[in-house]
Design a protein around this motif. Sequence first.
Motif, PDB file in Angstrom:
ATOM      1  N   ALA A   1       0.838  -1.205   0.000  1.00 50.81           N
ATOM      2  CA  ALA A   1       0.000   0.000   0.000  1.00 50.81           C
ATOM      3  C   ALA A   1       0.868   1.249   0.000  1.00 50.81           C
ATOM      4  CB  ALA A   1      -0.926   0.017   1.205  1.00 50.81           C
ATOM      5  N   VAL A   2       0.312   2.317  -0.574  1.00 53.38           N
ATOM      6  CA  VAL A   2       0.932   3.640  -0.564  1.00 53.38           C
ATOM      7  C   VAL A   2      -0.001   4.591   0.176  1.00 53.38           C
ATOM      8  CG1 VAL A   2       1.718   5.585  -1.972  1.00 53.38           C
ATOM      9  CG2 VAL A   2       2.142   3.245  -2.751  1.00 53.38           C
ATOM     10  N   LEU A   3       0.540   5.387   1.081  1.00 59.50           N
ATOM     11  CA  LEU A   3      -0.207   6.424   1.785  1.00 59.50           C
ATOM     12  C   LEU A   3       0.410   7.767   1.410  1.00 59.50           C
ATOM     13  CD1 LEU A   3      -0.258   4.929   5.428  1.00 59.50           C
ATOM     14  CD2 LEU A   3      -1.717   4.319   3.482  1.00 59.50           C
ATOM     15  N   THR A   4      -0.426   8.768   1.166  1.00 57.02           N
ATOM     16  CA  THR A   4       0.119  10.066   0.778  1.00 57.02           C
ATOM     17  C   THR A   4      -0.693  11.214   1.360  1.00 57.02           C
ATOM     18  OG1 THR A   4       0.880  11.408  -1.092  1.00 57.02           O
ATOM     19  CG2 THR A   4      -1.170  10.186  -1.411  1.00 57.02           C
ATOM     20  N   CYS A   5       0.011  12.320   1.640  1.00 58.10           N
ATOM     21  CA  CYS A   5      -0.618  13.552   2.095  1.00 58.10           C
ATOM     22  C   CYS A   5       0.315  14.700   1.744  1.00 58.10           C
ATOM     23  CB  CYS A   5      -0.889  13.522   3.594  1.00 58.10           C
ATOM     24  SG  CYS A   5      -1.838  14.953   4.185  1.00 58.10           S
ATOM     25  N   GLY A   6      -0.247  15.795   1.260  1.00 63.27           N
ATOM     26  CA  GLY A   6       0.552  16.944   0.874  1.00 63.27           C
ATOM     27  C   GLY A   6      -0.191  17.797  -0.124  1.00 63.27           C
ATOM     28  N   PRO A   7       0.519  18.624  -0.880  1.00 59.00           N
ATOM     29  CA  PRO A   7      -0.150  19.428  -1.913  1.00 59.00           C
ATOM     30  C   PRO A   7      -0.930  18.538  -2.878  1.00 59.00           C
ATOM     31  CG  PRO A   7       2.119  20.150  -1.593  1.00 59.00           C
ATOM     32  CD  PRO A   7       1.965  18.897  -0.811  1.00 59.00           C
ATOM     33  N   GLU A   8      -2.081  19.017  -3.305  1.00 54.54           N
ATOM     34  CA  GLU A   8      -2.969  18.137  -4.062  1.00 54.54           C
ATOM     35  C   GLU A   8      -2.375  17.660  -5.387  1.00 54.54           C
ATOM     36  OE1 GLU A   8      -7.638  17.970  -5.391  1.00 54.54           O
ATOM     37  OE2 GLU A   8      -7.003  18.683  -3.425  1.00 54.54           O
ATOM     38  N   MET A   9      -1.658  18.513  -6.088  1.00 54.01           N
ATOM     39  CA  MET A   9      -1.083  18.089  -7.360  1.00 54.01           C
ATOM     40  C   MET A   9       0.001  17.031  -7.144  1.00 54.01           C
ATOM     41  SD  MET A   9      -3.087  19.554  -9.259  1.00 54.01           S
ATOM     42  CE  MET A   9      -2.398  18.886 -10.778  1.00 54.01           C
ATOM     43  N   MET A  10       0.713  17.121  -6.024  1.00 48.77           N
ATOM     44  CA  MET A  10       1.663  16.071  -5.669  1.00 48.77           C
ATOM     45  C   MET A  10       0.929  14.755  -5.428  1.00 48.77           C
ATOM     46  SD  MET A  10       3.674  15.343  -2.157  1.00 48.77           S
ATOM     47  CE  MET A  10       2.291  14.287  -1.711  1.00 48.77           C
ATOM     48  N   MET A  11      -0.147  14.810  -4.635  1.00 46.23           N
ATOM     49  CA  MET A  11      -0.908  13.597  -4.337  1.00 46.23           C
ATOM     50  C   MET A  11      -1.537  12.998  -5.590  1.00 46.23           C
ATOM     51  SD  MET A  11      -2.766  14.029  -0.663  1.00 46.23           S
ATOM     52  CE  MET A  11      -3.771  15.444  -1.090  1.00 46.23           C
ATOM     53  N   TYR A  12      -1.989  13.859  -6.492  1.00 44.43           N
ATOM     54  CA  TYR A  12      -2.582  13.375  -7.730  1.00 44.43           C
ATOM     55  C   TYR A  12      -1.575  12.516  -8.499  1.00 44.43           C
ATOM     56  CZ  TYR A  12      -4.810  13.359 -12.316  1.00 44.43           C
ATOM     57  OH  TYR A  12      -5.362  12.957 -13.508  1.00 44.43           O
ATOM     58  N   GLU A  13      -0.333  12.962  -8.549  1.00 44.39           N
ATOM     59  CA  GLU A  13       0.695  12.197  -9.249  1.00 44.39           C
ATOM     60  C   GLU A  13       1.009  10.892  -8.523  1.00 44.39           C
ATOM     61  OE1 GLU A  13       3.518  11.114 -12.105  1.00 44.39           O
ATOM     62  OE2 GLU A  13       1.814  12.496 -12.140  1.00 44.39           O
ATOM     63  N   VAL A  14       1.056  10.938  -7.181  1.00 45.95           N
ATOM     64  CA  VAL A  14       1.281   9.719  -6.400  1.00 45.95           C
ATOM     65  C   VAL A  14       0.167   8.708  -6.673  1.00 45.95           C
ATOM     66  CG1 VAL A  14       1.409   8.750  -4.066  1.00 45.95           C
ATOM     67  CG2 VAL A  14       2.560  10.915  -4.575  1.00 45.95           C
ATOM     68  N   VAL A  15      -1.075   9.168  -6.614  1.00 44.81           N
ATOM     69  CA  VAL A  15      -2.219   8.287  -6.846  1.00 44.81           C
ATOM     70  C   VAL A  15      -2.186   7.727  -8.265  1.00 44.81           C
ATOM     71  CG1 VAL A  15      -4.739   8.253  -7.104  1.00 44.81           C
ATOM     72  CG2 VAL A  15      -3.704   9.324  -5.098  1.00 44.81           C
ATOM     73  N   ARG A  16      -1.922   8.585  -9.221  1.00 41.82           N
ATOM     74  CA  ARG A  16      -1.901   8.153 -10.616  1.00 41.82           C
ATOM     75  C   ARG A  16      -0.859   7.050 -10.839  1.00 41.82           C
ATOM     76  NH1 ARG A  16       0.595   8.613 -15.195  1.00 41.82           N
ATOM     77  NH2 ARG A  16       2.335   9.737 -14.248  1.00 41.82           N
ATOM     78  N   GLN A  17       0.348   7.235 -10.269  1.00 39.08           N
ATOM     79  CA  GLN A  17       1.404   6.235 -10.443  1.00 39.08           C
ATOM     80  C   GLN A  17       1.033   4.913  -9.768  1.00 39.08           C
ATOM     81  OE1 GLN A  17       5.545   7.276  -9.866  1.00 39.08           O
ATOM     82  NE2 GLN A  17       5.103   9.453 -10.131  1.00 39.08           N
ATOM     83  N   ALA A  18       0.518   4.996  -8.547  1.00 39.29           N
ATOM     84  CA  ALA A  18       0.182   3.778  -7.813  1.00 39.29           C
ATOM     85  C   ALA A  18      -0.953   3.006  -8.483  1.00 39.29           C
ATOM     86  CB  ALA A  18      -0.177   4.121  -6.370  1.00 39.29           C
ATOM     87  N   VAL A  19      -2.000   3.713  -8.902  1.00 35.38           N
ATOM     88  CA  VAL A  19      -3.132   3.051  -9.553  1.00 35.38           C
ATOM     89  C   VAL A  19      -2.680   2.390 -10.853  1.00 35.38           C
ATOM     90  CG1 VAL A  19      -5.336   3.466 -10.712  1.00 35.38           C
ATOM     91  CG2 VAL A  19      -4.896   4.494  -8.473  1.00 35.38           C
ATOM     92  N   LYS A  20      -1.807   3.051 -11.584  1.00 34.81           N
ATOM     93  CA  LYS A  20      -1.292   2.489 -12.831  1.00 34.81           C
ATOM     94  C   LYS A  20      -0.601   1.154 -12.586  1.00 34.81           C
ATOM     95  CE  LYS A  20       1.726   3.639 -16.740  1.00 34.81           C
ATOM     96  NZ  LYS A  20       2.640   4.672 -17.318  1.00 34.81           N
ATOM     97  N   LEU A  21       0.087   1.039 -11.433  1.00 30.29           N
ATOM     98  CA  LEU A  21       0.794  -0.191 -11.088  1.00 30.29           C
ATOM     99  C   LEU A  21      -0.068  -1.152 -10.267  1.00 30.29           C
ATOM    100  CD1 LEU A  21       4.268   1.360 -10.159  1.00 30.29           C
ATOM    101  CD2 LEU A  21       3.666   0.121 -12.243  1.00 30.29           C
ATOM    102  N   ARG A  22      -1.342  -0.801 -10.084  1.00 30.65           N
ATOM    103  CA  ARG A  22      -2.294  -1.621  -9.332  1.00 30.65           C
ATOM    104  C   ARG A  22      -1.871  -1.835  -7.878  1.00 30.65           C
ATOM    105  NH1 ARG A  22      -4.208  -6.202 -13.814  1.00 30.65           N
ATOM    106  NH2 ARG A  22      -4.881  -4.685 -15.388  1.00 30.65           N
ATOM    107  N   ILE A  23      -1.350  -0.779  -7.290  1.00 31.67           N
ATOM    108  CA  ILE A  23      -0.996  -0.786  -5.871  1.00 31.67           C
ATOM    109  C   ILE A  23      -2.075  -0.008  -5.120  1.00 31.67           C
ATOM    110  CG2 ILE A  23       0.718  -0.159  -4.130  1.00 31.67           C
ATOM    111  CD1 ILE A  23       2.810  -0.147  -6.392  1.00 31.67           C
ATOM    112  N   ARG A  24      -2.554  -0.566  -4.039  1.00 35.13           N
ATOM    113  CA  ARG A  24      -3.562   0.124  -3.224  1.00 35.13           C
ATOM    114  C   ARG A  24      -2.979   1.429  -2.693  1.00 35.13           C
ATOM    115  NH1 ARG A  24      -5.083  -0.591   2.433  1.00 35.13           N
ATOM    116  NH2 ARG A  24      -3.434  -2.157   2.540  1.00 35.13           N
ATOM    117  N   VAL A  25      -3.680   2.532  -2.911  1.00 33.45           N
ATOM    118  CA  VAL A  25      -3.180   3.845  -2.506  1.00 33.45           C
ATOM    119  C   VAL A  25      -4.275   4.620  -1.803  1.00 33.45           C
ATOM    120  CG1 VAL A  25      -3.660   4.788  -4.820  1.00 33.45           C
ATOM    121  CG2 VAL A  25      -2.079   5.994  -3.291  1.00 33.45           C
ATOM    122  N   GLN A  26      -3.905   5.306  -0.732  1.00 28.93           N
ATOM    123  CA  GLN A  26      -4.830   6.136   0.029  1.00 28.93           C
ATOM    124  C   GLN A  26      -4.248   7.540   0.143  1.00 28.93           C
ATOM    125  OE1 GLN A  26      -6.128   4.016   3.787  1.00 28.93           O
ATOM    126  NE2 GLN A  26      -4.606   2.561   3.046  1.00 28.93           N
TER     127      GLN A  26
END
Length: 283
Positions: free
Chosen positions: A200-225
């Motif tokens: 799993a990936v957990l993220t918090c911070g500026p929204e555009m940063m989080m958007y990129e984190v979420v996008r990368q994790a979802v692309k790799l099929r990793i659970r992300v919050q």
Amino acid sequence: MREKSSILGEIAASNQSFGRFAFRPARIKRTVEENSRVKSFYLESKGMEPPRPGQFFMIWLPGFEEVPMSVSDAGAGYVRISVSNEGPTTAEFHRLDGGELIFLRGPFGNGFSLSGRSFLLVGGGYGAAPLIYAAKSITGAGGRCTFLVGARNKEELLFVGEARGLGIRTTVATEDGSEGYRGLVTDLLKTELKKRSYQAVLTCGPEMMMYEVVRQAVKLRIRVQASLERFMKCGFGICGSCVLDPLGLRVCSDGPVFDGALLLKTDFGKRKRGASGAQVRLC
């Protein structure tokens, strides 16, 4: 001005009726200057419901706004909030010291799901606050985590020493190169996900940063919050000021932590609502 004892009496009476939805006084046990912009407050937590990592309190100073603040740590007899000096209300918080009272409601919202054994935490700016609390819970339960921390410069990094003190593998990125990798924390994320596997990936911070984190994790099929920040007036789902369109998700009650795949179906990373309720485009 009304006597403080009168205010405390009214708060105590309403607290008996409305529980966590009513204000309660919390005395500041001590404060810590984390960096040039962020100050941590250790609050007495007697009688409080223990918060989960990712939950938040609505916190009020008489004469100023009520603002949502995530929990950066909690333990026997205390809760820690870490406040970034961003405006008149938070500037007033920074003038407070040990022994003074603030007022809070909560804890509110859904926190991080910490089921699993291996986590990658990605924080930017003061978004590192709820992540360090999650990291403490993960390691305390015998889990493994890596912490990627980003900031504009060395002076604005948060909780790096605390994370390393917990035995957490911690890597830093600064935009000006004053410490660690020169560049964005999302660049470190790309490298990290190629080298190691995580549940799993957990993220918090500026929204555009989080958007990129979420996008990368979802692309790799990793659970992300992701833990979101939005303008909040009530804290428990009535006012609608924090809603995510078009699904109508309320950050205060359905979040602030959301599954990344769900967020990509909303205006996350594109728009948010301002104080008036009007939509504001994110750059």
